[in-house]
Design a protein around this motif. Structure first.
Motif, PDB file in Angstrom:
ATOM      1  N   UNK A 112       1.804   4.782 -12.979  1.00  0.00           N
ATOM      2  CA  UNK A 112       0.610   4.024 -12.610  1.00  0.00           C
ATOM      3  C   UNK A 112      -0.633   4.581 -13.308  1.00  0.00           C
ATOM      4  N   UNK A 113      -1.638   3.729 -13.411  1.00  0.00           N
ATOM      5  CA  UNK A 113      -2.848   4.067 -14.162  1.00  0.00           C
ATOM      6  C   UNK A 113      -4.029   4.444 -13.284  1.00  0.00           C
ATOM      7  N   UNK A 114      -4.040   3.971 -12.041  1.00  0.00           N
ATOM      8  CA  UNK A 114      -5.220   4.190 -11.214  1.00  0.00           C
ATOM      9  C   UNK A 114      -4.907   4.211  -9.739  1.00  0.00           C
ATOM     10  N   UNK A 115      -5.961   4.421  -8.946  1.00  0.00           N
ATOM     11  CA  UNK A 115      -5.815   4.502  -7.500  1.00  0.00           C
ATOM     12  C   UNK A 115      -6.999   3.816  -6.833  1.00  0.00           C
ATOM     13  N   UNK A 116      -6.718   3.170  -5.699  1.00  0.00           N
ATOM     14  CA  UNK A 116      -7.725   2.443  -4.927  1.00  0.00           C
ATOM     15  C   UNK A 116      -7.709   2.983  -3.503  1.00  0.00           C
ATOM     16  N   UNK A 117      -8.879   3.088  -2.880  1.00  0.00           N
ATOM     17  CA  UNK A 117      -8.987   3.609  -1.513  1.00  0.00           C
ATOM     18  C   UNK A 117      -9.358   2.471  -0.577  1.00  0.00           C
ATOM     19  N   UNK A 118      -8.475   2.189   0.400  1.00  0.00           N
ATOM     20  CA  UNK A 118      -8.704   1.055   1.299  1.00  0.00           C
ATOM     21  C   UNK A 118      -8.457   1.426   2.764  1.00  0.00           C
ATOM     22  N   UNK A 119      -8.900   2.613   3.167  1.00  0.00           N
ATOM     23  CA  UNK A 119      -8.855   2.937   4.600  1.00  0.00           C
ATOM     24  C   UNK A 119      -9.852   2.054   5.348  1.00  0.00           C
ATOM     25  N   UNK A 127       0.835  -1.187   0.000  1.00  0.00           N
ATOM     26  CA  UNK A 127       0.000   0.000   0.000  1.00  0.00           C
ATOM     27  C   UNK A 127       0.875   1.244   0.000  1.00  0.00           C
ATOM     28  N   UNK A 128       0.276   2.381  -0.357  1.00  0.00           N
ATOM     29  CA  UNK A 128       0.873   3.681  -0.059  1.00  0.00           C
ATOM     30  C   UNK A 128       0.141   4.197   1.172  1.00  0.00           C
ATOM     31  N   UNK A 129       0.915   4.675   2.172  1.00  0.00           N
ATOM     32  CA  UNK A 129       0.323   5.031   3.464  1.00  0.00           C
ATOM     33  C   UNK A 129       0.819   6.410   3.901  1.00  0.00           C
ATOM     34  N   UNK A 130      -0.081   7.229   4.438  1.00  0.00           N
ATOM     35  CA  UNK A 130       0.335   8.548   4.927  1.00  0.00           C
ATOM     36  C   UNK A 130       0.772   8.448   6.391  1.00  0.00           C
ATOM     37  N   UNK A 131       1.834   7.676   6.556  1.00  0.00           N
ATOM     38  CA  UNK A 131       2.501   7.508   7.852  1.00  0.00           C
ATOM     39  C   UNK A 131       4.001   7.688   7.640  1.00  0.00           C
ATOM     40  N   UNK A 132       4.714   7.975   8.716  1.00  0.00           N
ATOM     41  CA  UNK A 132       6.164   8.131   8.629  1.00  0.00           C
ATOM     42  C   UNK A 132       6.847   6.779   8.418  1.00  0.00           C
ATOM     43  N   UNK A 174      -2.427   1.726  -7.550  1.00  0.00           N
ATOM     44  CA  UNK A 174      -1.944   1.581  -6.173  1.00  0.00           C
ATOM     45  C   UNK A 174      -3.100   1.797  -5.210  1.00  0.00           C
ATOM     46  N   UNK A 175      -3.006   1.144  -4.061  1.00  0.00           N
ATOM     47  CA  UNK A 175      -4.037   1.268  -3.042  1.00  0.00           C
ATOM     48  C   UNK A 175      -3.511   2.079  -1.861  1.00  0.00           C
ATOM     49  N   UNK A 176      -4.394   2.876  -1.286  1.00  0.00           N
ATOM     50  CA  UNK A 176      -4.028   3.710  -0.149  1.00  0.00           C
ATOM     51  C   UNK A 176      -4.429   3.064   1.169  1.00  0.00           C
ATOM     52  N   UNK A 177      -3.528   3.110   2.118  1.00  0.00           N
ATOM     53  CA  UNK A 177      -3.762   2.831   3.538  1.00  0.00           C
ATOM     54  C   UNK A 177      -3.715   1.360   3.910  1.00  0.00           C
ATOM     55  N   UNK A 178      -4.753   0.572   3.584  1.00  0.00           N
ATOM     56  CA  UNK A 178      -4.796  -0.803   4.052  1.00  0.00           C
ATOM     57  C   UNK A 178      -5.169  -0.878   5.529  1.00  0.00           C
ATOM     58  N   UNK A 179      -4.970  -2.036   6.108  1.00  0.00           N
ATOM     59  CA  UNK A 179      -5.431  -2.298   7.473  1.00  0.00           C
ATOM     60  C   UNK A 179      -4.412  -1.898   8.530  1.00  0.00           C
TER      61      UNK A 179
END
Length: 306
Positions: free
Chosen positions: A149-156, A65-70, A110-115
């Motif tokens: 990349x071609x797209x984005x997925x939201x997985x918060x 995932x891509x994550x908005x964390x340090x 790419x997907x954002x966040x995850x679990x």
């Protein structure tokens, strides 16, 4: 006499339009040959080239995932400054370019966040809508362009805000990315849970027109799900995300839901005949490696046969 001719002309026009719209409905109801797969979340050294790709289906890899964390030993939220957390050793920009060059039917998103991150929950935790959106646009655009990349997925899946804030942040992000042609498709990945659905439904109500696919996590339902239960769940979520392309799914890990051995493809066949099958996705390539990706091949073969 003139009114009589006008009536006949109107009837003929209505009949003509009815035939056109009937044909359009038939075209729109045809099953989509779309297969999607999450990859890279578990650092199992899985490469794009490991996964079998049927040339007759549309294939989407979803980097996780891509994550908005340090990137520290104790990660914490960064208010929209996303970083790559997938297996970038095996899934780097050159490998994205290589798999897309080799297979014209492959796109990568790419997907954002995850679990979780470092076994701790990843929270959607904006300081404000405007600052989160500005930071997210900047950091995500850089990753998308760097990896081609071609797209984005939201997985918060965890939230420190209310549903309206989530809807506004994600909606404004998707609007910018689509408006500026930075992505060609978007998706969301909700599942049935009272702490999850209100956020995605708020997003859908206001910004659903910007979302191309709903990667509904049907594997989050209980283990032992039957075909009839699965079809009920599908209809329920199709109602929740009315008008959306709801993709069916299963996990190759230890998750629940309807598994291939218990009738998943039977359910897919029923949905296909009803014109409701919009595609299949799997969580995840990392877990499928141990079985040599047999369900990826089976899923694509099924789609290709429809």
């Amino acid at each position: 006499m003139h009114s009589s001719k006008l009536t006949i002309s109107l009837l003929l026009l209505l009949l003509h339009n009815f035939i056109i719209f009937s044909n359009l409905s038939t075209i729109q109801a045809a099953p989509q040959k779309l297969f999607r797969e999450y990859i890279g979340a578990e650092n199992n050294n899985v490469k794009f080239s490991d996964v079998p790709i049927n040339p007759t289906v549309d294939f989407h890899f979803i980097l996780s995932f891509a994550i908005d964390y340090t990137n520290t030993s104790t990660p914490h939220p960064t208010n929209g400054d996303f970083r790559v957390y997938w297996d970038s050793n095996n899934l780097n920009p050159s490998q994205v370019s290589a798999i897309k060059a080799k297979h014209s039917n492959v796109k990568v998103s790419m997907s954002l966040a995850g679990d979780t991150i470092n076994n701790k929950s990843v929270y959607f935790n904006p300081t404000s809508i405007n600052t989160w959106v500005a930071n997210a646009i900047n950091s995500i655009t850089q990753i998308l362009k760097n990896y081609n990349l071609d797209g984005i997925d939201i997985d918060y899946e965890h939230f420190s805000s209310n549903p309206d804030t989530f809807a506004e942040c994600i909606g404004k992000l998707l609007f910018y990315l689509k408006q500026n042609q930075i992505v060609s498709f978007t998706s969301i990945a909700p599942y049935e849970d009272d702490s999850i659905q209100p956020y995605y439904l708020a997003l859908w109500r206001k910004y659903g027109h910007l979302i191309d696919y709903v990667n509904f996590q049907f594997y989050a339902y209980a283990k032992g799900t039957t075909v009839s239960q699965f079809l009920e769940y599908f209809d329920e979520q199709s109602s929740n995300y009315y008008g959306g392309n709801i993709l069916v799914s299963f996990g190759t890990d230890g998750s629940g839901g309807l598994k291939p051995k218990n009738g998943f493809f039977k359910a897919c066949s029923i949905l296909s005949k009803q014109g409701k099958l919009h595609g299949i996705f799997i969580w995840s390539a990392d877990d499928s490696k141990k079985a040599n990706f047999k369900y990826e091949k089976q899923s694509q073969d099924f789609l290709a046969s429809q």
